[in-house]
Design a protein around this motif. Sequence first.
Motif, PDB file in Angstrom:
ATOM      1  N   LEU A 131       1.242  -1.169  -0.411  1.00  0.00           N
ATOM      2  CA  LEU A 131       0.112   0.015  -0.156  1.00  0.00           C
ATOM      3  C   LEU A 131       1.090   1.592   0.196  1.00  0.00           C
ATOM      4  N   ASP A 132       0.095   2.101  -0.323  1.00  0.00           N
ATOM      5  CA  ASP A 132       1.091   3.437  -0.883  1.00  0.00           C
ATOM      6  C   ASP A 132       0.977   4.268   0.824  1.00  0.00           C
ATOM      7  N   GLN A 133       1.470   4.576   1.806  1.00  0.00           N
ATOM      8  CA  GLN A 133       1.682   5.477   2.500  1.00  0.00           C
ATOM      9  C   GLN A 133       0.677   6.479   2.418  1.00  0.00           C
ATOM     10  N   LEU A 134       0.546   7.371   1.800  1.00  0.00           N
ATOM     11  CA  LEU A 134      -0.101   8.691   1.852  1.00  0.00           C
ATOM     12  C   LEU A 134      -1.648   8.426   1.158  1.00  0.00           C
ATOM     13  N   THR A 135      -2.117   7.477   0.604  1.00  0.00           N
ATOM     14  CA  THR A 135      -2.996   7.829   0.071  1.00  0.00           C
ATOM     15  C   THR A 135      -4.238   6.612   0.186  1.00  0.00           C
ATOM     16  N   GLY A 136      -3.481   6.050   1.220  1.00  0.00           N
ATOM     17  CA  GLY A 136      -3.482   4.579   1.682  1.00  0.00           C
ATOM     18  C   GLY A 136      -4.273   3.393  -0.501  1.00  0.00           C
ATOM     19  N   ALA A 137      -4.338   3.483  -1.476  1.00  0.00           N
ATOM     20  CA  ALA A 137      -4.343   3.107  -2.226  1.00  0.00           C
ATOM     21  C   ALA A 137      -3.167   1.655  -2.527  1.00  0.00           C
ATOM     22  N   ALA A 138      -3.284   0.643  -3.383  1.00  0.00           N
ATOM     23  CA  ALA A 138      -2.457  -0.075  -3.372  1.00  0.00           C
ATOM     24  C   ALA A 138      -0.792   1.146  -4.345  1.00  0.00           C
ATOM     25  N   ASN A 139       0.250  -0.251  -4.059  1.00  0.00           N
ATOM     26  CA  ASN A 139       1.687   0.079  -4.979  1.00  0.00           C
ATOM     27  C   ASN A 139       2.195  -0.525  -5.704  1.00  0.00           C
ATOM     28  N   ARG A 140       2.241  -0.006  -6.861  1.00  0.00           N
ATOM     29  CA  ARG A 140       2.512  -0.386  -8.240  1.00  0.00           C
ATOM     30  C   ARG A 140       3.184  -2.150  -7.922  1.00  0.00           C
ATOM     31  N   VAL A 141       3.668  -2.423  -6.614  1.00  0.00           N
ATOM     32  CA  VAL A 141       4.251  -4.183  -6.550  1.00  0.00           C
ATOM     33  C   VAL A 141       2.790  -4.456  -6.909  1.00  0.00           C
ATOM     34  N   LEU A 142       1.954  -4.040  -5.977  1.00  0.00           N
ATOM     35  CA  LEU A 142       0.317  -5.069  -6.035  1.00  0.00           C
ATOM     36  C   LEU A 142       0.063  -4.956  -7.181  1.00  0.00           C
ATOM     37  N   PHE A 143      -0.036  -3.370  -7.765  1.00  0.00           N
ATOM     38  CA  PHE A 143      -0.807  -3.740  -9.333  1.00  0.00           C
ATOM     39  C   PHE A 143      -0.370  -4.281 -10.256  1.00  0.00           C
ATOM     40  N   ASP A 144       0.777  -4.358 -10.138  1.00  0.00           N
ATOM     41  CA  ASP A 144       1.251  -5.268 -11.166  1.00  0.00           C
ATOM     42  C   ASP A 144       1.309  -6.961 -10.851  1.00  0.00           C
ATOM     43  N   SER A 145       1.000  -7.077  -9.694  1.00  0.00           N
ATOM     44  CA  SER A 145       0.683  -8.263  -9.648  1.00  0.00           C
ATOM     45  C   SER A 145      -0.278  -8.397  -9.736  1.00  0.00           C
ATOM     46  N   ARG A 146      -1.867  -7.841  -9.205  1.00  0.00           N
ATOM     47  CA  ARG A 146      -3.058  -8.286  -9.707  1.00  0.00           C
ATOM     48  C   ARG A 146      -3.209  -8.089 -11.780  1.00  0.00           C
ATOM     49  N   LEU A 147      -2.339  -7.467 -11.956  1.00  0.00           N
ATOM     50  CA  LEU A 147      -2.743  -7.462 -13.558  1.00  0.00           C
ATOM     51  C   LEU A 147      -2.041  -8.444 -14.177  1.00  0.00           C
ATOM     52  N   GLU A 148      -1.268  -8.889 -13.879  1.00  0.00           N
ATOM     53  CA  GLU A 148      -0.835  -9.788 -14.577  1.00  0.00           C
ATOM     54  C   GLU A 148      -0.953 -11.100 -14.006  1.00  0.00           C
ATOM     55  N   SER A 149      -1.928 -10.900 -13.156  1.00  0.00           N
ATOM     56  CA  SER A 149      -2.505 -12.412 -12.288  1.00  0.00           C
ATOM     57  C   SER A 149      -3.499 -12.794 -13.306  1.00  0.00           C
ATOM     58  N   VAL A 150      -4.175 -11.290 -13.796  1.00  0.00           N
ATOM     59  CA  VAL A 150      -5.927 -10.793 -14.770  1.00  0.00           C
ATOM     60  C   VAL A 150      -5.672 -11.868 -15.846  1.00  0.00           C
ATOM     61  N   LEU A 151      -4.469 -11.166 -16.191  1.00  0.00           N
ATOM     62  CA  LEU A 151      -4.087 -11.657 -17.734  1.00  0.00           C
ATOM     63  C   LEU A 151      -3.746 -13.142 -17.962  1.00  0.00           C
ATOM     64  N   GLN A 152      -3.994 -13.660 -17.204  1.00  0.00           N
ATOM     65  CA  GLN A 152      -3.496 -15.639 -17.257  1.00  0.00           C
ATOM     66  C   GLN A 152      -4.597 -15.668 -17.191  1.00  0.00           C
ATOM     67  N   GLU A 153      -5.836 -14.859 -16.468  1.00  0.00           N
ATOM     68  CA  GLU A 153      -7.185 -15.605 -16.541  1.00  0.00           C
ATOM     69  C   GLU A 153      -7.916 -15.835 -18.298  1.00  0.00           C
ATOM     70  N   THR A 154      -8.443 -17.148 -17.777  1.00  0.00           N
ATOM     71  CA  THR A 154      -9.615 -17.295 -19.237  1.00  0.00           C
ATOM     72  C   THR A 154     -10.089 -16.690 -19.028  1.00  0.00           C
ATOM     73  N   GLY A 155     -10.202 -16.097 -20.758  1.00  0.00           N
ATOM     74  CA  GLY A 155     -11.428 -15.588 -20.576  1.00  0.00           C
ATOM     75  C   GLY A 155     -11.162 -13.394 -20.368  1.00  0.00           C
ATOM     76  N   ALA A 156      -9.669 -13.487 -19.950  1.00  0.00           N
ATOM     77  CA  ALA A 156      -9.747 -11.696 -19.324  1.00  0.00           C
ATOM     78  C   ALA A 156      -9.779 -11.030 -20.583  1.00  0.00           C
ATOM     79  N   SER A 157     -10.607  -9.593 -19.890  1.00  0.00           N
ATOM     80  CA  SER A 157     -11.048  -8.717 -20.615  1.00  0.00           C
ATOM     81  C   SER A 157     -10.871  -7.889 -19.682  1.00  0.00           C
TER      82      SER A 157
END
Length: 664
Positions: free
Chosen positions: A233-259
């Motif tokens: 998490l990003d300490q200022l905004t409380g949102a996810a940071n770049r590490v978490l975002f890239d991890s989630r995006l890469e996981s979604v891209l490998q799902e069947t029928g992802a879009s």
Amino acid sequence: MRYTPTLKLSTRLVSFVTMIVVSAMFILFVGGVFTFKKMGGQYVDQNLERITEIIDNELATPQDFDEIRRWLPKLLQSSNVVELQLTSPAGVVYLFKDDALKQQQQDKLLLYKKTYPLQRNVDYFAEFQAVPPYTNNSYSFEAFFSLTLAVLLVVFCLMKGLHWLRLQLYGSELLEERGRMILAGQVEKYAKGDEREWPYTASEALNRLIIELNDARQERSRFDTFIRTHTFLDQLTGAANRVLFDSRLESVLQETGASGGVLLVDINGWDTLTEEVSKNVYESFLVSVGQVLNNLTQKYPNAVFARYYDSQFALMIPHQSEKEISQFCHQCINQLEKLEPPKPLDIDNWCHLGVSIFSQGEGLIRIIDETESALKTAKLERVNNWAKYKKKVDNRIEYRGGVRWRNLFDLRLNDKNLFIYEQPCYLIDSITEKIVHFELFSRIQEESGIVVKASRFLTAIQQVGYERKMDQTTLKMVFDHLKRNQPQRNYSINLFTVPFKKKEYLRWFRNELLQLPKALRQQLSFEFVEGSLINDLDVMRPIIKMLSGLGCTIIVNQVGRTIVSTHYIKDLPITFLKLHRSLVKQIDRRNENQLFIRSLLGSCVDSGTAVIAVGVETKNEWDILAHLGLSGGQGRYFEEEKQLLPNIEITASIKPGRRNRWRK
């Protein structure tokens, strides 16, 4: 676990003292009875011996036998002799019977019988039948006053002593009962003991240890949350940071029928802003921008919002059409323009947005590059604007709006058109693999015959508010299957938390469970999404405890998709935690995910909750997960999903052809 007696300490001691006293009184009573009987027997023997001696002396003296017949009956009657028979070698010499006394003594077996030989008259015998001693005696208060008083005094002292003993041991009973409740898991309720607990030192030591234990647990939970927060998490905004975002995006891209779509929002002139204004001003403005974007993404349950760079925010919105993504971009620009940026930012040229549409199989770096290219295009116009990267989109995927989704759900969410698949979940030790349950997944079939996974339509289910209908249909199908076939399998059912806010649904759900036999209820497990469970924790806490009391197993899935405190693990009777697929995907190359799992495993220490990995697809992934200490796994590496209900083959509902397109 060591056996603990079910009786209270005071009950055991009171029973022991009472048994000792009663046993002593019984022994004294029995001894007294035998003593009285022995003394009475000796008294009768002495009388009969004196009578025998008198008769022997009189027979040895030459006199008329008729004279003996005159005084002998009176002597025998005074000695309570019922019958006397004097015999010689020639036969019976004398026979005496007291008929009146014999009628009073009806039971002949109780008569005291004794035979004495005559000393001076050889071969003469006297056979007596006499009344036993104390036969005709009755209880006399005066005669037994001292004995009665002694018994009453013993009973009175016993009652007073037992009452005093109970009062003295009441504190130890309270301490013992508190220990039982603590062993039963109710530590929070019995954290502070009663002032009457005894021994006082043991009670006070237990109080201090429980306080220190609670502080240690909370500190451990805060520490684990701190690790996960600083990792993802990003300490200022409380949102996810770049590490978490890239991890989630890469996981979604490998799902069947992802879009879906990836968006980058940039604040133009950020470097100049940070140089000319104070830190509080530009940080406050950055937080305001993050709140606007985060609020807009709330209607997409699986969306990921992150602070990608210092002045850039990234958003990933899966399972949405290109049209929906475009509308979302318009909304973002419109809402951001309502903010007043601090000077020196240009109010008409400070926010730009780039978007790229992705589909299954694309690379993470490629998607980010496309989004950055679109962002540069938006900046060229020098106004608050957004731009989309032009690329070929897979038109085979049919997108639908809320109305079309609702019509499809009305058509398919029933026990004939909803398809349920199963996949085994394994508990694995160093030697064997054991199937702990089969997780059930829902799928529906579109008009074109394409079978849609739950990951694609669950977002639409939540958008149109069909969570209750979805869960009721699934539960009815599974319950009917259990009642009809009674399989020797454990099934795990995914449920939403929103329907439980309605009392009607809760009553229906409870009644359906109570109609199942206890053995079938113990075969059921219910899974809840971690993020939804935490948001509705006050509502779900009594429901989860009710399910656990009915014998069902509680599972929390998608653990790690949102960064929350894990203190709920100690508060709820949770048996398993299932990790989110993004944490498992390529974990052998992601040290930050390994750190997250280690922190989660530390939170489960001494809680009895096991952690299971979901979505395991390769041996390398499982080797790392097993090395980290996970208890089990689930995924295609172990076994593929198989259709469970209904037991028919899925075929396309519409056959191709121009003339026959409406024929089944």
